[in-house]
Motif scaffolding. Sequence first.
Motif, PDB file in Angstrom:
ATOM      1  N   THR A 142      29.598  22.050  13.104  1.00  0.00           N
ATOM      2  CA  THR A 142      31.039  21.921  12.863  1.00  0.00           C
ATOM      3  C   THR A 142      31.823  21.847  14.168  1.00  0.00           C
ATOM      4  N   LYS A 210      24.112  22.081  -0.606  1.00  0.00           N
ATOM      5  CA  LYS A 210      25.082  22.924   0.096  1.00  0.00           C
ATOM      6  C   LYS A 210      25.189  24.315  -0.502  1.00  0.00           C
ATOM      7  N   GLY A 211      24.796  24.417  -1.771  1.00  0.00           N
ATOM      8  CA  GLY A 211      24.844  25.735  -2.413  1.00  0.00           C
ATOM      9  C   GLY A 211      23.924  26.743  -1.754  1.00  0.00           C
ATOM     10  N   GLN A 212      22.855  26.269  -1.087  1.00  0.00           N
ATOM     11  CA  GLN A 212      21.943  27.173  -0.396  1.00  0.00           C
ATOM     12  C   GLN A 212      22.656  27.898   0.746  1.00  0.00           C
ATOM     13  N   MET A 213      23.443  27.145   1.511  1.00  0.00           N
ATOM     14  CA  MET A 213      24.196  27.748   2.602  1.00  0.00           C
ATOM     15  C   MET A 213      25.272  28.691   2.075  1.00  0.00           C
ATOM     16  N   GLU A 214      25.945  28.256   1.020  1.00  0.00           N
ATOM     17  CA  GLU A 214      26.993  29.107   0.442  1.00  0.00           C
ATOM     18  C   GLU A 214      26.423  30.412  -0.105  1.00  0.00           C
ATOM     19  N   ALA A 215      25.252  30.323  -0.729  1.00  0.00           N
ATOM     20  CA  ALA A 215      24.628  31.535  -1.265  1.00  0.00           C
ATOM     21  C   ALA A 215      24.217  32.472  -0.135  1.00  0.00           C
ATOM     22  N   ARG A 217      25.567  32.662   2.854  1.00  0.00           N
ATOM     23  CA  ARG A 217      26.767  33.247   3.455  1.00  0.00           C
ATOM     24  C   ARG A 217      27.361  34.328   2.568  1.00  0.00           C
ATOM     25  N   SER A 218      27.261  34.126   1.249  1.00  0.00           N
ATOM     26  CA  SER A 218      27.798  35.139   0.328  1.00  0.00           C
ATOM     27  C   SER A 218      27.004  36.439   0.367  1.00  0.00           C
ATOM     28  N   SER A 222      25.276  35.385   8.711  1.00  0.00           N
ATOM     29  CA  SER A 222      26.092  34.523   9.552  1.00  0.00           C
ATOM     30  C   SER A 222      25.561  33.099   9.443  1.00  0.00           C
ATOM     31  N   TYR A 223      26.306  32.136   9.977  1.00  0.00           N
ATOM     32  CA  TYR A 223      25.855  30.741   9.919  1.00  0.00           C
ATOM     33  C   TYR A 223      24.502  30.557  10.608  1.00  0.00           C
ATOM     34  N   ALA A 226      21.752  32.112   8.402  1.00  0.00           N
ATOM     35  CA  ALA A 226      21.490  31.314   7.207  1.00  0.00           C
ATOM     36  C   ALA A 226      20.716  30.055   7.558  1.00  0.00           C
TER      37      ALA A 226
END
Length: 313
Positions: A142, A210-215, A217-218, A222-223, A226
């Motif tokens: 990012t 993308k749900g893998q990263m969101e899960a 992070r939840s 940290s980024y 993950a």
Amino acid sequence: MNARWMWHGVYGLVMLALVGAIYGASQTVDYTWRWDRVPDYILAYEDADIRSTITGVVEIDQGRVQVIGTQDAAAIEHYSDLDTLLVADGDYVFDGDVVGTRSGWRIGPLAWGLVTTLQLSILALLFALPIGLIAGLGRVSTNPAARNLSATYVELIRGTPLLVQIFIFYFFIGTVLSLSRMTAGVAALAIFTGAYIAEIVRAGIESIPKGQMEAARSLGMSYPQAMRHVILPQALRRTLPPMAGQLINLIKDSSLVSVIAITDLTKAGREVVNSTFSPFEVWFTVAAMYLTLTAGLSLLIRRLELKLARADG
């Protein structure tokens, strides 16, 4: 089952026809085939005369043989592993005189060229993997600076021929940094391969939902955590086949370093052709050696894929 064997038979017939066509074409060429010359350039048994390259006096002390120069006292030659000694202590020998003989198996230039090709490929891969991983992560970062720098590197390297890059590394960067031929060749191959690995890594990461990263992070990761523990392990498994293909390309691309006088398999083949005047036999042999190397690697990677698949199952 019968249909399966029928198609295996079709494959066998096609391959047989191909071999027959190649053999028939070879018979139409006005060329004397000398396959008997090729094995000596891979592995051969020979009796060699060991000659002195200086003029001096022979000294033998407890089995150690040496020639001490008379014209230059600092010039000393040592000889070991002689099967037959043809001089005695105190003998005076001239430049070119036979000191003894040595018999045994020796590795030919084609085999040494294959070893050099392996060294180049392995060293380049060891550097290309971290370069490609870092650049691949930069491609999906990012951070605009990291993303733009990675994109510039990938596009610049993928947009120019490897041969040109080798010349730049050897004649410009190598001259500025005083790099050896081997170092310049490895660096050029590593930088070139790293750009393609970066794109493979990028595609692998973007293939993960993308749900893998969101899960991750939840759960409080940290980024970087993950990415390391969730995304990259899945992405690297998916990128194994293209990674294997890139490694095979690296082995074949290493033949281009022969233009900067590195005696890899291709350059060794050229030297053998110049000494034997048997281009067809030598180049068919070189192609078979490359094919054996890449086919063995493909088989190894395939077994690794099956092992990972069983582990996932």
